[in-house]
Scaffold this motif. Structure first.
Motif, PDB file in Angstrom:
ATOM      1  N   SER A 239      -6.478 -11.364  10.780  1.00  0.00           N
ATOM      2  CA  SER A 239      -7.935 -11.532  10.725  1.00  0.00           C
ATOM      3  C   SER A 239      -8.628 -10.925  11.945  1.00  0.00           C
ATOM      4  N   TRP A 240      -7.866 -10.301  12.839  1.00  0.00           N
ATOM      5  CA  TRP A 240      -8.460  -9.693  14.025  1.00  0.00           C
ATOM      6  C   TRP A 240      -9.175  -8.396  13.671  1.00  0.00           C
ATOM      7  N   PRO A 241     -10.209  -8.023  14.454  1.00  0.00           N
ATOM      8  CA  PRO A 241     -10.848  -6.711  14.263  1.00  0.00           C
ATOM      9  C   PRO A 241      -9.806  -5.593  14.333  1.00  0.00           C
ATOM     10  N   GLY A 242      -9.977  -4.617  13.463  1.00  0.00           N
ATOM     11  CA  GLY A 242      -9.026  -3.519  13.392  1.00  0.00           C
ATOM     12  C   GLY A 242      -7.969  -3.751  12.338  1.00  0.00           C
ATOM     13  N   LEU A 243      -7.427  -4.958  12.278  1.00  0.00           N
ATOM     14  CA  LEU A 243      -6.424  -5.283  11.266  1.00  0.00           C
ATOM     15  C   LEU A 243      -7.047  -5.880  10.009  1.00  0.00           C
ATOM     16  N   ARG A 244      -8.153  -6.615  10.193  1.00  0.00           N
ATOM     17  CA  ARG A 244      -8.724  -7.333   9.042  1.00  0.00           C
ATOM     18  C   ARG A 244      -9.248  -6.385   7.969  1.00  0.00           C
ATOM     19  N   ASN A 245      -9.664  -5.173   8.334  1.00  0.00           N
ATOM     20  CA  ASN A 245     -10.137  -4.234   7.324  1.00  0.00           C
ATOM     21  C   ASN A 245      -9.039  -3.884   6.329  1.00  0.00           C
ATOM     22  N   PHE A 246      -7.783  -3.921   6.793  1.00  0.00           N
ATOM     23  CA  PHE A 246      -6.661  -3.594   5.924  1.00  0.00           C
ATOM     24  C   PHE A 246      -6.088  -4.830   5.238  1.00  0.00           C
ATOM     25  N   PHE A 247      -6.042  -5.938   5.964  1.00  0.00           N
ATOM     26  CA  PHE A 247      -5.331  -7.113   5.466  1.00  0.00           C
ATOM     27  C   PHE A 247      -6.218  -8.111   4.728  1.00  0.00           C
ATOM     28  N   THR A 248      -7.524  -7.936   4.747  1.00  0.00           N
ATOM     29  CA  THR A 248      -8.391  -8.884   4.051  1.00  0.00           C
ATOM     30  C   THR A 248      -8.435  -8.542   2.565  1.00  0.00           C
ATOM     31  N   PRO A 249      -7.891  -9.402   1.703  1.00  0.00           N
ATOM     32  CA  PRO A 249      -7.829  -9.066   0.279  1.00  0.00           C
ATOM     33  C   PRO A 249      -9.191  -9.121  -0.399  1.00  0.00           C
ATOM     34  N   VAL A 250      -9.366  -8.226  -1.356  1.00  0.00           N
ATOM     35  CA  VAL A 250     -10.557  -8.211  -2.196  1.00  0.00           C
ATOM     36  C   VAL A 250     -10.303  -9.102  -3.409  1.00  0.00           C
ATOM     37  N   SER A 251     -11.311  -9.810  -3.839  1.00  0.00           N
ATOM     38  CA  SER A 251     -11.173 -10.659  -5.022  1.00  0.00           C
ATOM     39  C   SER A 251     -10.699  -9.818  -6.205  1.00  0.00           C
ATOM     40  N   PRO A 252      -9.530 -10.131  -6.780  1.00  0.00           N
ATOM     41  CA  PRO A 252      -8.994  -9.303  -7.866  1.00  0.00           C
ATOM     42  C   PRO A 252      -9.779  -9.467  -9.158  1.00  0.00           C
ATOM     43  N   ALA A 253      -9.642  -8.459 -10.024  1.00  0.00           N
ATOM     44  CA  ALA A 253     -10.438  -8.424 -11.263  1.00  0.00           C
ATOM     45  C   ALA A 253     -10.145  -9.616 -12.173  1.00  0.00           C
ATOM     46  N   TRP A 254      -8.909 -10.152 -12.123  1.00  0.00           N
ATOM     47  CA  TRP A 254      -8.560 -11.224 -13.057  1.00  0.00           C
ATOM     48  C   TRP A 254      -9.389 -12.482 -12.823  1.00  0.00           C
TER      49      TRP A 254
END
Length: 399
Positions: free
Chosen positions: A263-278
């Motif tokens: 959740s740190w800046p720099g890493l969170r852009n990659f590791f923060t999941p997007v709500s999936p379509a299902w």
């Protein structure tokens, strides 16, 4: 041994993120925030502004009770305009946006202002960063407390200072409401409440359906099991107790640490999941409402992992205390809802149903959908009618 466990967990988490996440996207809002009712701004000065929306019956002096609507995770109260208008036929109704949600989210508030000033579209892809301070639900509880206090003050200003007060809370809003009332059972605000309606409350951790669940659910259950036993011995045989404590003492700090780093800046852009379509497919059976959900970029589509882990811990903490929940309630849940599974509601009811003769439950057999007040007709109106009828029954019960 500790480091080997860490290296084992890392690829599992990568797999979990890939399985559950959607594609990274940049949502653009092009229409103003969906307002309803009159707006009252609360907390000027040092506090972040909070907007309370209110609706009254056509003849305000005929309002027989006051009802506060509390929305769920990552959505906003603007979606509840039709629900508010339904209840405002007989009740004074209000709603607000949780901390980091809707117009309580600084990024979304700036976007709404930019649209009002003539900008055609605004990128709100960073709205999830307002979750940076959310290690638990305490900021949401504080916002809820401010909104409830202002709501009761406006309710009393309508004429009758002892008018019954009710809450209708959905999903994570149900957990925020219930945990707040458990923390403040003797407060003046809690004493004014005559009942709470829980709609698919977040009293359990999610269980993704289908093939995703084959991978994700064992990991989710292991994490929940570890969190449940962490520094909290259960009534179990000594060998099992020792195993569970050892397992949780390793697992919980490792996962907490990893989710914090992710959740740190720099890493969170990659590791923060997007709500999936299902997820949308399990919110409602209405194609019209599904289209609205997909087009609604005032909904926050990403959730910081530290926030997700904090919610899991909140569920565990609530379940340890839920038997003491003191307020009469009407609990509605779907039998096959994967977002807030039925076992959470059923175990809550098992621990509390007999505390008050006014407590009622309504299980929706076979139903998979999570947002009951956004279902197709006639079930939607039937559920709203049942809520209204339960409120009317409680109005004639001495508090």
């Amino acid at each position: 041994m500790h480091h080997n466990h860490r290296f084992t967990v890392l690829p599992v988490l990568f797999l979990l993120l890939i399985t559950l996440s959607g594609c990274v996207h940049h949502p653009l809002v092009t229409t103003p925030y969906p307002r309803w009712g009159e707006e009252t701004v609360i907390g000027q000065g040092g506090e972040a502004p909070l907007i309370l929306r209110t609706l009254s019956p056509a003849q305000p002096d005929q309002s027989t009770a006051c009802v506060l609507l509390v929305h769920g995770m990552n959505e906003h109260i603007g979606r509840y305009g039709e629900v508010a208008r339904y209840f405002s036929r007989h009740f004074f109704v209000a709603g607000f946006d949780h901390y980091a949600h809707g117009l309580s989210n600084p990024e979304l508030r700036r976007a709404d202002q930019a649209l009002a000033e003539g900008v055609e579209r605004v990128d709100v892809g960073d709205a999830y960063l307002a979750q940076s301070d959310l290690y638990d639900l305490e900021p949401l509880r504080q916002t809820f407390g401010r909104a409830l206090q202002a709501f009761i003050a406006q309710c009393d200003a309508q004429g009758d200072p002892q008018r019954p007060v009710f809450i209708v809370a959905h999903s994570l809003g149900g957990l925020v409401t219930a945990s707040y009332l458990l923390k403040h059972p003797q407060s003046a605000l809690a004493q004014r409440l005559q009942g709470v309606v829980f709609l698919a409350p977040a009293f359990a951790v999610s269980e993704p359906p289908g093939w995703r669940g084959w991978i994700a659910n064992p990991l989710i259950k292991l994490s929940f099991h570890a969190e449940t036993h962490f520094l909290h011995p259960h009534d179990e045989p000594l060998p099992l107790l020792l195993f569970n404590q050892a397992f949780s003492l390793v697992t919980v700090p490792v996962l907490d640490g990893l989710f914090e780093v992710f959740s740190w800046p720099g890493l969170r852009n990659f590791f923060t999941p997007v709500s999936p379509a299902w997820v949308t497919d399990y919110l409602t059976d209405s194609d019209v409402e599904k289209a609205r959900l997909r087009a609604d970029h005032w909904i926050v589509r990403r959730s910081l992992l530290r926030y997700v882990k904090g919610i899991e811990q909140e569920v565990v903490n609530f379940r340890r205390q839920m038997a003491d929940f003191p307020i009469p309630y009407y609990l509605i849940y779907a039998e096959r809802d994967p977002i807030t599974p039925a076992w959470g509601s059923e175990e809550f009811a098992g621990a509390t149903l007999k505390r008050n003769s006014a407590n009622e439950i309504r299980k929706l057999p076979g139903l998979i959908y999570h947002q009951h007040v956004f279902l197709k007709e006639p079930l939607r109106t039937g559920l709203l009618d049942s809520i209204e009828q339960w409120i009317h029954r409680q109005m004639h019960v001495q508090p």
